[in-house]
Design a protein around this motif. Structure first.
Motif, PDB file in Angstrom:
ATOM      1  N   GLN A 155       0.827  -1.199   0.000  1.00 32.41           N
ATOM      2  CA  GLN A 155       0.000   0.000   0.000  1.00 32.41           C
ATOM      3  C   GLN A 155       0.869   1.260   0.000  1.00 32.41           C
ATOM      4  O   GLN A 155       0.581   2.236  -0.721  1.00 32.41           O
ATOM      5  N   GLN A 156       1.941   1.284   0.815  1.00 33.77           N
ATOM      6  CA  GLN A 156       2.806   2.440   0.869  1.00 33.77           C
ATOM      7  C   GLN A 156       3.535   2.658  -0.461  1.00 33.77           C
ATOM      8  O   GLN A 156       3.691   3.796  -0.921  1.00 33.77           O
ATOM      9  N   THR A 157       3.950   1.550  -1.062  1.00 32.55           N
ATOM     10  CA  THR A 157       4.618   1.657  -2.359  1.00 32.55           C
ATOM     11  C   THR A 157       3.680   2.227  -3.411  1.00 32.55           C
ATOM     12  O   THR A 157       4.043   3.108  -4.202  1.00 32.55           O
ATOM     13  N   ALA A 158       2.440   1.719  -3.420  1.00 37.46           N
ATOM     14  CA  ALA A 158       1.452   2.199  -4.394  1.00 37.46           C
ATOM     15  C   ALA A 158       1.131   3.680  -4.168  1.00 37.46           C
ATOM     16  O   ALA A 158       0.993   4.470  -5.130  1.00 37.46           O
ATOM     17  N   SER A 159       1.021   4.071  -2.882  1.00 42.51           N
ATOM     18  CA  SER A 159       0.709   5.475  -2.576  1.00 42.51           C
ATOM     19  C   SER A 159       1.850   6.411  -3.017  1.00 42.51           C
ATOM     20  O   SER A 159       1.612   7.469  -3.626  1.00 42.51           O
TER      21      SER A 159
END
Length: 469
Positions: A43-47
């Motif tokens: 999720q952090q990578t995608a954000s």
């Protein structure tokens, strides 16, 4: 302490269930934490990737990206006070922006765009530390690299910890439910499994006490069902053997006691001087002694065949010659009784290997039986024919016949002759039993056929040509 089989089965089900539940629960607990951390990193990578792509698309470069990103909401949308392409406003940056699970962000020259692995913004991060990086592409062009925390050295927040706790609680409840279901299934399955075993145990105990008529219901087609079927067959065979033994005792007692009583009666009368010893009385005593001798001889022959001690000498034999000898021997006897005996045998039959003496004994016994039960004016036909790779020898008469209910038992050694076709030993019915034993010992088979009472009988002997000489 003695344990029942049902208790052992339930205990084994419980142990298997516990081991399975513990292993599965441990695996789920371990993998759920790992999976949750993977989810955070993804999720952090995608954000971050979305923020980089948005900023680069609006500005054409990643200069001053940190100022933009610090205003980027944790939910993934840029703050309305700072849109890409607008000059930065004078406000306090959102330093609480969550970048857990990421080591940082570098451009294509490995310059830190965010604080990365201890390097400040603008410093070059060594290439050996930029591993497992995720490319950020805009219009097919790589503009930056995101460095995810692949070793999961970050901590979960309070919401994620709560999720793990609830997951652990759910696993515990599922494990408890699984154990309870396993115990319940253990009771149910063990009762179904133990029930036929208990029936077999009770029937076996009754059998050992002498009650031989035991039949257990067959409730399945598995190994227990096969065991029950085998037990029922064994019980029926034991009962039949016991009935035969009882008939044997009664018949032997009768067949032995009658001539013995006659002989002892004459001896007592001779000793008392009531009668004198005449040639006629001597002949009566000799006849009874001969009857006893034949009875004992028949029993001895059967015992020798069953024990494998009867000597059988197989040799090539011409069947037409053998049957002719039997025909010529009994033709005068049949004529005196008003019975016609015929020989129906082809001369070109193959030679077979049999014991000539024993086969003569069998054929004479069968012809004597036929003469005993064929009335005056009847017919006896003695024949042989080739059937494929077998030769069949038959003794067919037009006499009393055999009832259908008696046919399966005519070769039983103690089947009473007053119910069916007997042998040469009176009521003992040993004649046909001896015939079967002698034919079997020579590798052949014997069978009886009859359409019913007063419909005649056919005795058929079958030998394979493969055993011929």
């Amino acid at each position: 302490m003695k344990r029942s089989l049902q208790g052992k089965l339930i205990f084994s089900y419980l142990v298997v269930a516990l081991i399975t539940v513990l292993v599965v629960s441990a695996l789920i607990r371990l993998t759920s934490g790992q999976s949750l951390m993977n989810l955070v990193v993804e999720q952090q990578t995608a954000s971050l990737k979305e923020a980089v792509q948005t900023y680069y698309a609006a500005n054409g470069s990643l200069d001053d990206f940190i100022e933009y990103y610090t205003q980027f909401n944790p939910g993934g949308a840029p703050n309305s006070a700072q849109q890409p392409g607008n000059p930065p406003q004078q406000q306090q940056p959102n330093q609480s922006h969550d970048i857990r699970g990421l080591h940082g962000l570098v451009d294509t020259q490995y310059r830190a765009l965010l604080p990365t692995l201890g390097y400040d913004v603008g410093q070059i991060v060594p290439a050996d530390k930029v591993q497992n990086a995720v490319a950020v592409e805009v219009d097919g062009k790589t503009v930056a690299w995101i460095l995810p925390d692949t070793k999961f050295q970050f901590k979960l927040n309070s919401e994620e910890e709560l999720f793990l706790q609830r997951t652990t609680l759910a696993i515990g409840l599922a494990a408890l439910a699984g154990v309870l279901v396993a115990v319940g299934m253990g009771f149910f399955l063990s009762r179904r499994l133990i029930k036929p075993i208990r029936r077999l145990t009770q029937a076996s105990q009754a059998l050992s006490s002498g009650d031989l008529q035991q039949q257990v219901p067959v409730t399945s087609q598995d190994e227990l069902g096969q065991l029950t079927t085998t037990f029922n067959t064994m019980s029926a065979d034991l009962f039949k053997a016991d009935q035969q033994r009882k008939r044997m005792t009664a018949d032997i007692t009768h067949d032995l006691s009658t001539p013995l009583q006659i002989i002892s009666g004459y001896i007592e009368m001779l000793e008392g001087g009531e009668v004198t010893l005449t040639p006629k009385r001597i002949e009566i005593i000799k006849t009874e002694i001969e009857h006893l001798r034949r009875l004992v001889g028949d029993l001895t022959t059967l015992s020798q065949v069953e024990a494998g001690g009867l000597e059988i000498q197989l040799a090539p034999v011409q069947l037409p010659d053998l049957l002719e000898r039997v025909y010529l021997a009994y033709q005068p006897i049949a004529a005196r009784q008003g019975v016609e005996i015929k020989l129906d045998c082809a001369q070109e039959l193959p030679v077979i290997r049999i014991d000539e003496g024993r086969m003569l004994q069998v054929l004479k016994n069968l012809v004597e039986n036929a003469l005993r039960y064929t009335p005056q004016g009847g017919e006896i036909r003695l024949g042989a024919e080739l059937q494929a790779d077998h030769i069949q020898i038959s003794v067919r008469d037009s006499g009393a016949g055999i009832d259908a209910e008696d046919l399966p038992y005519v070769f039983d050694r103690f089947y009473r002759a007053d119910k069916s076709r007997g042998g040469s030993s009176g009521k003992m019915g040993l004649g046909l039993a001896i015939c079967k034993a002698l034919v079997t010992a020579q590798g052949g088979t014997i069978s009886a056929e009859s359409a019913g009472k007063d419909q005649g009988t056919t005795m058929t002997l079958t030998f394979s040509i493969a055993s011929g000489g």
